[in-house]
Scaffold this motif. Sequence first.
Motif: not given
Length: 65
Positions: A30-45
């Motif tokens: 994964x990229x830097x940890x700061x980007x994980x919440x948006x990645x999670x939202x994209x996974x849900x989407x």
Amino acid sequence: MEANLQALNAQCNEVIGSGKDSFRIPASQLPHGDSWPPICKELLRNGFFAAEPLADGIQVQIKVK
């Protein structure tokens, strides 16, 4: 993103085949940890049931337990 989703879908098929309902994407993939919440939202989407950032990666649930 599209290539990553294809890889995740392949991983989901393996998880389902083994009788599990979740998997972890390790921090090393994964990229830097700061980007994980948006990645999670994209996974849900994109149809995953749940995605949660953890200290060592993202836990993805593919179906209801």
